[in-house]
Enzyme design. Structure first.
Site, PDB file in Angstrom:
ATOM      1  N   ASN A   7       3.843  -1.672  11.198  1.00 49.72           N
ATOM      2  CA  ASN A   7       2.910  -2.338  10.296  1.00 49.72           C
ATOM      3  C   ASN A   7       3.164  -3.834  10.434  1.00 49.72           C
ATOM      4  O   ASN A   7       4.099  -4.369   9.842  1.00 49.72           O
ATOM      5  CB  ASN A   7       3.174  -1.853   8.856  1.00 49.72           C
ATOM      6  CG  ASN A   7       2.202  -2.449   7.856  1.00 49.72           C
ATOM      7  OD1 ASN A   7       1.346  -3.258   8.220  1.00 49.72           O
ATOM      8  ND2 ASN A   7       2.347  -2.071   6.602  1.00 49.72           N
ATOM      9  N   ARG A  90      -0.483   0.622  11.805  1.00 45.75           N
ATOM     10  CA  ARG A  90      -1.369   0.466  10.653  1.00 45.75           C
ATOM     11  C   ARG A  90      -2.279  -0.728  10.927  1.00 45.75           C
ATOM     12  O   ARG A  90      -1.798  -1.816  11.217  1.00 45.75           O
ATOM     13  CB  ARG A  90      -0.536   0.207   9.397  1.00 45.75           C
ATOM     14  CG  ARG A  90      -1.391   0.049   8.185  1.00 45.75           C
ATOM     15  CD  ARG A  90      -0.567  -0.147   6.945  1.00 45.75           C
ATOM     16  NE  ARG A  90      -1.449  -0.264   5.812  1.00 45.75           N
ATOM     17  CZ  ARG A  90      -1.044  -0.458   4.578  1.00 45.75           C
ATOM     18  NH1 ARG A  90       0.234  -0.546   4.319  1.00 45.75           N
ATOM     19  NH2 ARG A  90      -1.909  -0.544   3.602  1.00 45.75           N
ATOM     20  N   HIS A 179      -6.508   0.818   1.407  1.00 45.50           N
ATOM     21  CA  HIS A 179      -5.504   1.830   1.040  1.00 45.50           C
ATOM     22  C   HIS A 179      -5.969   3.220   1.451  1.00 45.50           C
ATOM     23  O   HIS A 179      -5.537   4.222   0.873  1.00 45.50           O
ATOM     24  CB  HIS A 179      -5.247   1.894  -0.491  1.00 45.50           C
ATOM     25  CG  HIS A 179      -4.646   0.671  -1.087  1.00 45.50           C
ATOM     26  ND1 HIS A 179      -5.071   0.162  -2.294  1.00 45.50           N
ATOM     27  CD2 HIS A 179      -3.657  -0.125  -0.661  1.00 45.50           C
ATOM     28  CE1 HIS A 179      -4.356  -0.912  -2.576  1.00 45.50           C
ATOM     29  NE2 HIS A 179      -3.482  -1.118  -1.601  1.00 45.50           N
ATOM     30  N   GLY A 211      -1.128  -4.280  -4.831  1.00 44.05           N
ATOM     31  CA  GLY A 211      -2.569  -4.172  -4.689  1.00 44.05           C
ATOM     32  C   GLY A 211      -2.942  -2.806  -5.253  1.00 44.05           C
ATOM     33  O   GLY A 211      -2.176  -1.854  -5.093  1.00 44.05           O
ATOM     34  N   ARG A 240      -4.191 -10.657  -7.542  1.00 44.18           N
ATOM     35  CA  ARG A 240      -5.641 -10.733  -7.305  1.00 44.18           C
ATOM     36  C   ARG A 240      -6.394 -10.504  -8.614  1.00 44.18           C
ATOM     37  O   ARG A 240      -5.992  -9.659  -9.424  1.00 44.18           O
ATOM     38  CB  ARG A 240      -6.086  -9.677  -6.293  1.00 44.18           C
ATOM     39  CG  ARG A 240      -5.507  -9.866  -4.918  1.00 44.18           C
ATOM     40  CD  ARG A 240      -6.168  -8.911  -3.930  1.00 44.18           C
ATOM     41  NE  ARG A 240      -5.416  -8.855  -2.687  1.00 44.18           N
ATOM     42  CZ  ARG A 240      -4.839  -7.756  -2.208  1.00 44.18           C
ATOM     43  NH1 ARG A 240      -4.944  -6.605  -2.855  1.00 44.18           N
ATOM     44  NH2 ARG A 240      -4.169  -7.800  -1.086  1.00 44.18           N
ATOM     45  N   ASN A 334       5.837   5.183 -11.067  1.00 44.35           N
ATOM     46  CA  ASN A 334       7.022   4.870 -11.879  1.00 44.35           C
ATOM     47  C   ASN A 334       6.765   4.493 -13.324  1.00 44.35           C
ATOM     48  O   ASN A 334       7.651   4.600 -14.160  1.00 44.35           O
ATOM     49  CB  ASN A 334       7.791   3.717 -11.227  1.00 44.35           C
ATOM     50  CG  ASN A 334       8.418   4.147  -9.921  1.00 44.35           C
ATOM     51  OD1 ASN A 334       9.308   4.992  -9.918  1.00 44.35           O
ATOM     52  ND2 ASN A 334       7.936   3.601  -8.815  1.00 44.35           N
ATOM     53  N   GLU A 387       2.163   6.761   3.203  1.00 46.91           N
ATOM     54  CA  GLU A 387       1.235   6.327   4.252  1.00 46.91           C
ATOM     55  C   GLU A 387       1.846   6.508   5.641  1.00 46.91           C
ATOM     56  O   GLU A 387       1.148   6.850   6.597  1.00 46.91           O
ATOM     57  CB  GLU A 387       0.854   4.859   4.030  1.00 46.91           C
ATOM     58  CG  GLU A 387      -0.016   4.690   2.802  1.00 46.91           C
ATOM     59  CD  GLU A 387      -0.077   3.269   2.297  1.00 46.91           C
ATOM     60  OE1 GLU A 387      -1.037   2.572   2.626  1.00 46.91           O
ATOM     61  OE2 GLU A 387       0.827   2.844   1.554  1.00 46.91           O
TER      62      GLU A 387
HETATM   63  P1  ADP Z   1       2.772  -2.657  -2.646  1.00 47.27           P
HETATM   64  O1  ADP Z   1       1.318  -2.672  -3.007  1.00 47.27           O
HETATM   65  O2  ADP Z   1       3.303  -4.004  -2.282  1.00 47.27           O
HETATM   66  O3  ADP Z   1       3.178  -1.545  -1.704  1.00 47.27           O
HETATM   67  P2  ADP Z   1       4.194  -1.112  -4.659  1.00 47.27           P
HETATM   68  O4  ADP Z   1       3.427   0.131  -4.458  1.00 47.27           O
HETATM   69  O5  ADP Z   1       5.638  -1.126  -4.299  1.00 47.27           O
HETATM   70  O6  ADP Z   1       3.492  -2.375  -4.034  1.00 47.27           O
HETATM   71  O7  ADP Z   1       4.074  -1.484  -6.197  1.00 47.27           O
HETATM   72  C1  ADP Z   1       4.676  -2.596  -6.777  1.00 47.27           C
HETATM   73  C2  ADP Z   1       4.571  -2.445  -8.310  1.00 47.27           C
HETATM   74  O8  ADP Z   1       5.223  -1.223  -8.658  1.00 47.27           O
HETATM   75  C3  ADP Z   1       5.237  -3.546  -9.105  1.00 47.27           C
HETATM   76  O9  ADP Z   1       4.332  -4.040 -10.078  1.00 47.27           O
HETATM   77  C4  ADP Z   1       6.408  -2.858  -9.780  1.00 47.27           C
HETATM   78  O10 ADP Z   1       6.561  -3.291 -11.096  1.00 47.27           O
HETATM   79  C5  ADP Z   1       6.074  -1.395  -9.748  1.00 47.27           C
HETATM   80  N1  ADP Z   1       7.297  -0.587  -9.534  1.00 47.27           N
HETATM   81  C6  ADP Z   1       7.892  -0.336  -8.363  1.00 47.27           C
HETATM   82  N2  ADP Z   1       9.017   0.413  -8.534  1.00 47.27           N
HETATM   83  C7  ADP Z   1       9.147   0.637  -9.854  1.00 47.27           C
HETATM   84  C8  ADP Z   1      10.099   1.321 -10.683  1.00 47.27           C
HETATM   85  N3  ADP Z   1      11.144   1.959 -10.162  1.00 47.27           N
HETATM   86  N4  ADP Z   1       9.868   1.342 -12.013  1.00 47.27           N
HETATM   87  C9  ADP Z   1       8.796   0.719 -12.546  1.00 47.27           C
HETATM   88  N5  ADP Z   1       7.882   0.042 -11.810  1.00 47.27           N
HETATM   89  C10 ADP Z   1       8.040  -0.001 -10.489  1.00 47.27           C
END
Ligand code: ADP
Length: 401
Positions: A7, A90, A179, A211, A240, A334, A387
């Site tokens: 990626n 990707r 996505h 995102g 965004r 999460n 993914e």
């Molecule tokens: P990306 O779009 O960059 O792949 P992610 O899917 O990792 O991003 O999502 C990032 C978001 O997920 C952040 O806002 C973060 O607060 C939340 N997040 C990630 N891990 C946890 C966790 N263990 N507990 C709570 N929130 C989480």
């Protein structure tokens, strides 16, 4: 077969090596700050983590370093590059050219290049990753997996914008969605998990990360999604702004003496949770600040929750009902409290969250699980996205043909 997943971003290159026998991730990592001072490679093999700091001037050098690391005696997982059977890339934007993954050849590269105006930041970087791998591994098949492909099944009434049709016909102005690999993985996986066929299901996928995007899937096929021509449309995101009246661009540009490009940059990078809260783009920080009484963080949280609720409502309307609502990605997997807030007003739809099941599947403990009550007509689930495995499966399938 071992497959390398790549990626590539403009100054980064993320990778994973997956052994398709058992679908095991053997190693993964990221090259950061390519051609910027402080270049480094962060590599993980099992529980062991390694860091290599050295100047890395371009994606070719980054790929060479990744392959050397993968063959290293202490950090490595392969003896020779020949063990890599194929590389899955990707790629952000496939325009209308690609509704599925393809083996890369000159025509595919030309088509990815043609889509650069639609993905000006990502597509050139993706191409750099492809060309670097071709140079360093000239005989290994390369496969492209597009973020936009899954959404190509949307009907015109869902993907068209109400501007004169010539802008669609002549320049491809329309909703593409992103996505897609995540939405495809989750929409398929949720049916496998429930032990039902995809045919006959109406599913809403909430991919909530930095995102965020939602999709509506009927029979496993996307019929609508929240992101548009670019990933800026749709929900409020980390940085965004999501959907807003396009006149806002002109209004701010005129008042602040900014160009449209500068306004869009602000809308992509300084808006969303960050712009509203003034504190952070990360939902954990927003929650902590809101819980301590920070009104702007509270507003950001409410806007996100309200936005998700409106999309769920509209997609249920679009599909004439909904059978499953699925949460995925960092926030979706999460943040149990956010899921609870979102699902608070859907009992009229027949969707009832089970607070105990929901709380058990959160904060880093996310697994595939049903979080609705036993009597909930609409099933609510958490399905962690993957993914990379989807890219690896497509790659294996294409090279095995
Ligand atoms: P990306 O779009 O960059 O792949 P992610 O899917 O990792 O991003 O999502 C990032 C978001 O997920 C952040 O806002 C973060 O607060 C939340 N997040 C990630 N891990 C946890 C966790 N263990 N507990 C709570 N929130 C989480």
């Amino acid at each position: 077969m071992k497959i390398l997943i790549v990626n590539a971003g403009s100054s980064s290159l993320k990778y994973q090596v997956i052994d398709m026998e058992g679908e095991q991730v053997l190693a993964k990592g990221v090259v950061e700050r390519i051609n910027i001072e402080g270049s480094q490679l962060k590599h993980t093999m099992g529980k062991e983590k390694f860091e290599i700091k050295q100047p890395i001037k371009d994606h070719v050098e980054a790929t060479q370093l990744v392959l050397a690391t993968l063959q290293d005696e202490t950090m490595g997982v392969i003896k020779s590059v020949d063990e890599i059977g194929a590389v899955g890339h990707r790629v952000l934007h496939g325009g209308t050219e690609f509704s599925e993954s393809v083996i890369i050849n000159d025509a595919v590269k030309a088509a990815i290049r043609k889509c650069i105006p639609l993905g000006p930041l990502h597509n050139p970087a993706n191409l750099m990753g492809i060309e670097a791998c071709e140079k360093v591994m000239p005989t290994t098949p390369q496969i492209a997996v597009f973020d936009t492909a899954f959404h190509q099944t949307m009907p015109a009434k869902a993907y068209m914008y109400g501007v004169p049709k010539k802008y669609h016909d002549e320049m491809g102005v329309r909703r593409y969605g992103f996505h897609g690999t995540s939405h495809r993985y989750v929409s398929k996986r949720v049916c496998e998990f429930m032990g039902i066929p995809q045919e006959g299901t109406r599913v809403i996928i909430c991919h909530l990360g930095n995102g965020s995007s939602l999709s509506a899937c009927v029979d496993g096929k996307c019929v609508d999604t929240s992101m548009g021509l670019t990933p800026l449309e749709g929900l409020l995101m980390g940085t965004r702004c999501g959907s807003c009246d396009p006149a806002v661009v002109q209004f701010i540009a005129n008042n602040e003496k900014m160009t449209p490009d500068q306004v869009l940059d602000m809308m992509n990078k300084k808006s969303g949770l960050l712009g509203i809260s003034g504190t952070s783009s990360d939902m954990r920080d927003i929650d902590a600040a809101a819980d301590e009484g920070n009104e702007n963080a509270e507003l950001a949280r409410q806007m996100l929750v309200y936005g998700i609720q409106k999309y769920i409502g509209s997609y249920a309307a679009a599909m004439g009902g909904v059978d499953m609502i699925v949460f995925t990605a960092g926030i979706g997997e999460n943040n149990g409290k956010l899921r609870e807030r979102v699902m608070a007003n859907f009992e009229y739809l027949g969707a009832k969250l089970d607070p105990a099941k929901n709380a058990a599947c959160a904060d880093g403990k996310a697994t595939e699980c049903v979080i609705s009550t036993d009597d909930s007509k609409v099933k609510i689930l958490v399905i962690p996205t993957n993914e990379e495995i989807m890219i690896a499966r497509d790659t294996l399938e294409l090279v095995s043909k």
